[in-house]
Scaffold this motif. Structure first.
Motif, short mmCIF file in Angstrom:
data_model
loop_
_atom_site.label_atom_id
_atom_site.label_comp_id
_atom_site.label_asym_id
_atom_site.label_seq_id
_atom_site.Cartn_x
_atom_site.Cartn_y
_atom_site.Cartn_z
N PRO A 14 6.95 53.11 34.89
CA PRO A 14 6.40 52.93 36.23
C PRO A 14 5.19 53.84 36.45
O PRO A 14 5.03 54.85 35.77
CB PRO A 14 7.57 53.32 37.14
CG PRO A 14 8.42 54.22 36.33
CD PRO A 14 8.27 53.77 34.90
N PHE A 15 4.36 53.48 37.40
CA PHE A 15 3.18 54.26 37.72
C PHE A 15 3.51 55.48 38.58
O PHE A 15 2.65 56.29 38.86
CB PHE A 15 2.13 53.40 38.43
CG PHE A 15 1.33 52.54 37.49
CD1 PHE A 15 0.13 53.00 36.96
CD2 PHE A 15 1.78 51.29 37.11
CE1 PHE A 15 -0.62 52.22 36.09
CE2 PHE A 15 1.05 50.50 36.23
CZ PHE A 15 -0.16 50.96 35.72
N SER A 16 4.77 55.59 39.00
CA SER A 16 5.20 56.69 39.85
C SER A 16 6.66 57.00 39.54
O SER A 16 7.42 56.10 39.18
CB SER A 16 5.06 56.29 41.33
OG SER A 16 5.76 57.17 42.17
N PRO A 17 7.07 58.25 39.68
CA PRO A 17 8.48 58.59 39.43
C PRO A 17 9.39 58.30 40.62
O PRO A 17 10.58 58.60 40.58
CB PRO A 17 8.41 60.10 39.17
CG PRO A 17 7.27 60.57 40.00
CD PRO A 17 6.25 59.44 39.95
N TYR A 18 8.88 57.68 41.66
CA TYR A 18 9.62 57.52 42.90
C TYR A 18 10.34 56.19 43.05
O TYR A 18 10.81 55.85 44.14
CB TYR A 18 8.70 57.76 44.10
CG TYR A 18 8.08 59.13 44.07
CD1 TYR A 18 8.88 60.27 44.17
CD2 TYR A 18 6.72 59.29 43.89
CE1 TYR A 18 8.31 61.53 44.12
CE2 TYR A 18 6.15 60.55 43.84
CZ TYR A 18 6.95 61.67 43.96
OH TYR A 18 6.40 62.91 43.90
N TYR A 19 10.40 55.39 42.00
CA TYR A 19 11.11 54.11 42.09
C TYR A 19 11.64 53.71 40.71
O TYR A 19 11.16 54.18 39.68
CB TYR A 19 10.21 53.01 42.65
CG TYR A 19 9.05 52.60 41.77
CD1 TYR A 19 9.15 51.53 40.90
CD2 TYR A 19 7.83 53.29 41.82
CE1 TYR A 19 8.08 51.14 40.10
CE2 TYR A 19 6.77 52.92 41.03
CZ TYR A 19 6.90 51.85 40.17
OH TYR A 19 5.84 51.48 39.38
N SER A 20 12.62 52.83 40.73
CA SER A 20 13.13 52.21 39.50
C SER A 20 12.48 50.84 39.37
O SER A 20 12.25 50.15 40.36
CB SER A 20 14.65 52.05 39.57
OG SER A 20 15.27 53.31 39.61
N GLN A 21 12.21 50.44 38.15
CA GLN A 21 11.56 49.16 37.93
C GLN A 21 12.51 47.98 38.02
O GLN A 21 12.10 46.88 38.37
CB GLN A 21 10.87 49.15 36.56
CG GLN A 21 9.66 50.06 36.50
CD GLN A 21 9.12 50.13 35.10
OE1 GLN A 21 9.75 50.69 34.22
NE2 GLN A 21 7.95 49.55 34.89
N VAL A 22 13.79 48.19 37.67
CA VAL A 22 14.75 47.09 37.63
C VAL A 22 16.02 47.48 38.37
O VAL A 22 16.55 48.57 38.15
CB VAL A 22 15.11 46.71 36.18
CG1 VAL A 22 16.11 45.55 36.16
CG2 VAL A 22 13.88 46.38 35.36
N ALA A 23 16.49 46.58 39.21
CA ALA A 23 17.84 46.68 39.77
C ALA A 23 18.61 45.49 39.19
O ALA A 23 18.23 44.33 39.40
CB ALA A 23 17.83 46.62 41.29
N ARG A 24 19.66 45.80 38.44
CA ARG A 24 20.50 44.76 37.83
C ARG A 24 21.79 44.65 38.63
O ARG A 24 22.53 45.63 38.75
CB ARG A 24 20.80 45.09 36.38
CG ARG A 24 21.65 44.04 35.68
CD ARG A 24 22.01 44.45 34.26
NE ARG A 24 22.76 43.41 33.61
CZ ARG A 24 22.25 42.51 32.78
NH1 ARG A 24 20.97 42.55 32.47
NH2 ARG A 24 23.02 41.57 32.25
N VAL A 25 22.04 43.48 39.19
CA VAL A 25 23.25 43.23 39.98
C VAL A 25 24.14 42.31 39.15
O VAL A 25 23.84 41.13 38.97
CB VAL A 25 22.91 42.59 41.34
CG1 VAL A 25 24.18 42.35 42.14
CG2 VAL A 25 21.92 43.45 42.11
#
Length: 129
Positions: A14-25
């Protein structure tokens, strides 16, 4: 149902450490939904950035046992909607089957000032077997 957040090592980070790229449900039957955060890419023009975004999306999906054919929804944010055809030509290179549901928005700017396009997707991964 189980939710896992991920930044797969096999895909561009990711371009920032403040988010996850994938949410797997994951569902009880073994199927899963993948929610990908908005993706941007570096590049000199809209076509290069669009191609880079789809390459990242492809890598993120593969890291979770999915493919571009599993995409069921796509949201695209463009800084210049008059360039929709240019973006669409690249999109058709990557999404070659039945088109997913879709929304496209024009926005005044994106997360990084040089970004011309941001794409987020939802993919449905069938149960193994």
């Amino acid at each position: 149902m189980r939710v896992t957040l991920d930044n797969p090592a096999s895909a561009p980070g990711p371009f920032s450490p403040y988010y996850s790229q994938v949410a797997r449900v994951e569902h009880a039957d073994g199927s899963a939904l993948l929610y990908l955060s908005g993706q941007i890419a570096e590049g000199a023009d809209l076509a290069a950035q669009s191609r880079g975004v789809f390459e990242t999306i492809d890598a993120l999906l593969k890291a979770h046992g999915a493919a571009l054919a599993d995409v069921i929804n796509i949201r695209t944010y463009l800084t210049d909607i008059t360039r929709l055809n240019e973006y669409g030509a690249v999109r058709r290179e990557f999404l070659t089957g039945t088109p997913p549901t879709s929304m496209t928005f024009e926005v005044p700017r994106l997360f990084r000032p040089e970004a011309l396009v941001e794409i987020e997707i939802v993919a449905a991964v069938p149960a193994a077997g």
